[in-house]
Enzyme design. Structure first.
Site: not given
Ligand code: PA5
Length: 407
Positions: A272, A293, A399
């Site tokens: 990410e 394996h 989304k």
């Molecule tokens: O790293 C990030 O920002 C995302 O992976 C969020 O942690 C994830 O989408 C969850 O978001 P939130 O904490 O707002 O529910």
């Protein structure tokens, strides 16, 4: 003891690393400057002590006294750090089981967890930085009536819910204030995947019985040691250069059965933070020796599009002697060490770049070092690649499509 990182044998010339040390060092300085957005995690091992640590410990004591089970609702960075640490680390006696919900959309998984909640004294911890994430909000809506039925009223249910979220914004903050949930904050300048050393990661860890002071001590020692800067910079440069030279995948190879979820956490952190503008090594995980394996053949003779980062625990808590058979007289640790050395040798011989990260033992202190080291490395690689390590604009597209369908 400190973790040891071996980056020298990836096939990259020393001169190439040296040429980038200045730029990588400047990236590190920017992270520490306090003026870059979303870099609050740099100070988290230090800023999470004091008042916050005492509050987290006090709340976790209450939860352990009041409940037999903690259910954490969260997804992505709001659950993976806690889940990985709970899977990896030893617990002291007074910990209670921690289950996770809201990290998928699977009715069957829901049913199993709800059944457990009906049968055990339960507290719930909702973790969401934005407070608006669909999976997590849905999990809370599903769990509230179960708690209301079990404890007799909405007020009694609210007494058993803790919200960890932004100090001001989001629908979870609003609801927490309206319903009187106990709350803890995720600092505004720390994003989800860098939040493991805030209340978001520390509270579930503490409830499970992990010594969170030790986790923070390890991370703080890593943050304050110049030696670490060198290791983080060199690993970051190696990852950057290998990508520039055409590698497409980083295989994160976990050489201990309790590190599978650390691999998931690393996958999110790297993927990410770095997968932007058509670039970034794609992180993928393997578990050794199991996957040797199934994937060993591909690694040795398949498409050479990958580099490897092996995470190795040198010493188990307790070793097991092998009583009979061809390996009699050795221990399981001897076999594991030979497996690791064998893989490293066989892969380096054919030119696969291998980075080794050794934890002398798997304990809270060294785990804290490892988390901080990986966060720092990831941020530097992203900055060398010219992308923002702290945003995730790409996740909005699916989304938008999903919400169109649901609306
Ligand atoms: O790293 C990030 O920002 C995302 O992976 C969020 O942690 C994830 O989408 C969850 O978001 P939130 O904490 O707002 O529910």
């Amino acid at each position: 003891m400190r973790i040891k990182v071996i980056t020298e044998k990836t096939g990259i010339e020393k001169s190439e690393i040296l040429a980038l040390r200045g730029e990588a060092g400047r990236a590190l300085d920017r992270l520490w400057s306090g003026s870059e957005p979303m870099t609050g995690w740099v100070q988290a091992p230090m800023s999470s002590r004091g008042e916050l640590l005492e509050r987290v410990l006090a709340i976790s004591d209450i939860i352990r006294n009041e409940a037999e089970l903690l259910v954490v609702l969260g997804i992505g960075g709001s659950y993976l750090g806690a889940k990985a640490a709970i899977e990896a680390l030893p617990k002291f006696e007074r910990g209670i089981p921690v289950r996770f919900l809201g990290f998928n959309l699977c009715s069957d998984y829901y049913l199993e967890t709800l059944e457990e909640i009906k049968n055990k004294k339960t507290m719930v911890c909702v973790v969401s930085k934005s407070g608006n994430t669909m999976e997590v909000r849905t999990a809370l809506e599903i769990i509230k009536p179960v708690l209301e039925e079990k404890y007799g009223s909405a007020e009694a249910a609210a007494q058993r819910i803790l919200a960890i979220t932004d100090a001001k914004d989001g629908s979870l903050r609003e609801e927490a204030e309206e319903m009187g949930y106990t709350t803890l904050e995720i600092p505004r300048d720390i994003g989800g995947r860098y939040s493991v050393l805030t209340a978001a990661g520390l509270l579930p860890m503490a409830v499970s019985g992990i010594d969170i002071r030790e986790v923070l001590d390890g991370a703080a020692d890593c943050a304050n040691s110049p030696e670490w800067d060198g290791d983080a910079v060199d690993y970051a440069i190696s990852r950057f250069l290998l990508q520039e030279k055409g590698k497409e995948v980083e295989l994160i190879e976990l050489c201990h059965s309790r590190l599978n979820y650390l691999g998931e956490w690393m996958k999110q952190l790297y993927g990410e933070s770095e997968g932007k503008n058509g670039g970034g090594l794609m992180p993928s995980t393997l578990v050794f020796s199991t996957d040797l394996h199934s994937m060993g053949q591909y690694l040795q003779q398949g498409r050479q599009i990958f580099m490897e980062t092996m995470v190795i625990v040198d010493k188990p808590v307790r070793d097991i002697p092998i009583p009979a058979g061809p390996q009699a007289g050795k221990t399981v640790r001897d076999l594991s060490a030979a497996m690791v050395s064998g893989v490293v040798k066989a892969h380096r011989t054919i030119g696969i770049p291998v980075v080794e990260i050794h934890l002398p033992v798997l304990d809270a202190y060294e785990y804290g070092q490892l988390l901080y080291f990986l966060e720092t490395t990831c941020a530097i690689t992203a900055m060398l690649s010219g992308v923002n390590p702290f945003d995730q604009p790409g996740v909005e597209s699916y989304k938008a499509e999903m919400h169109k369908l649901l609306d």
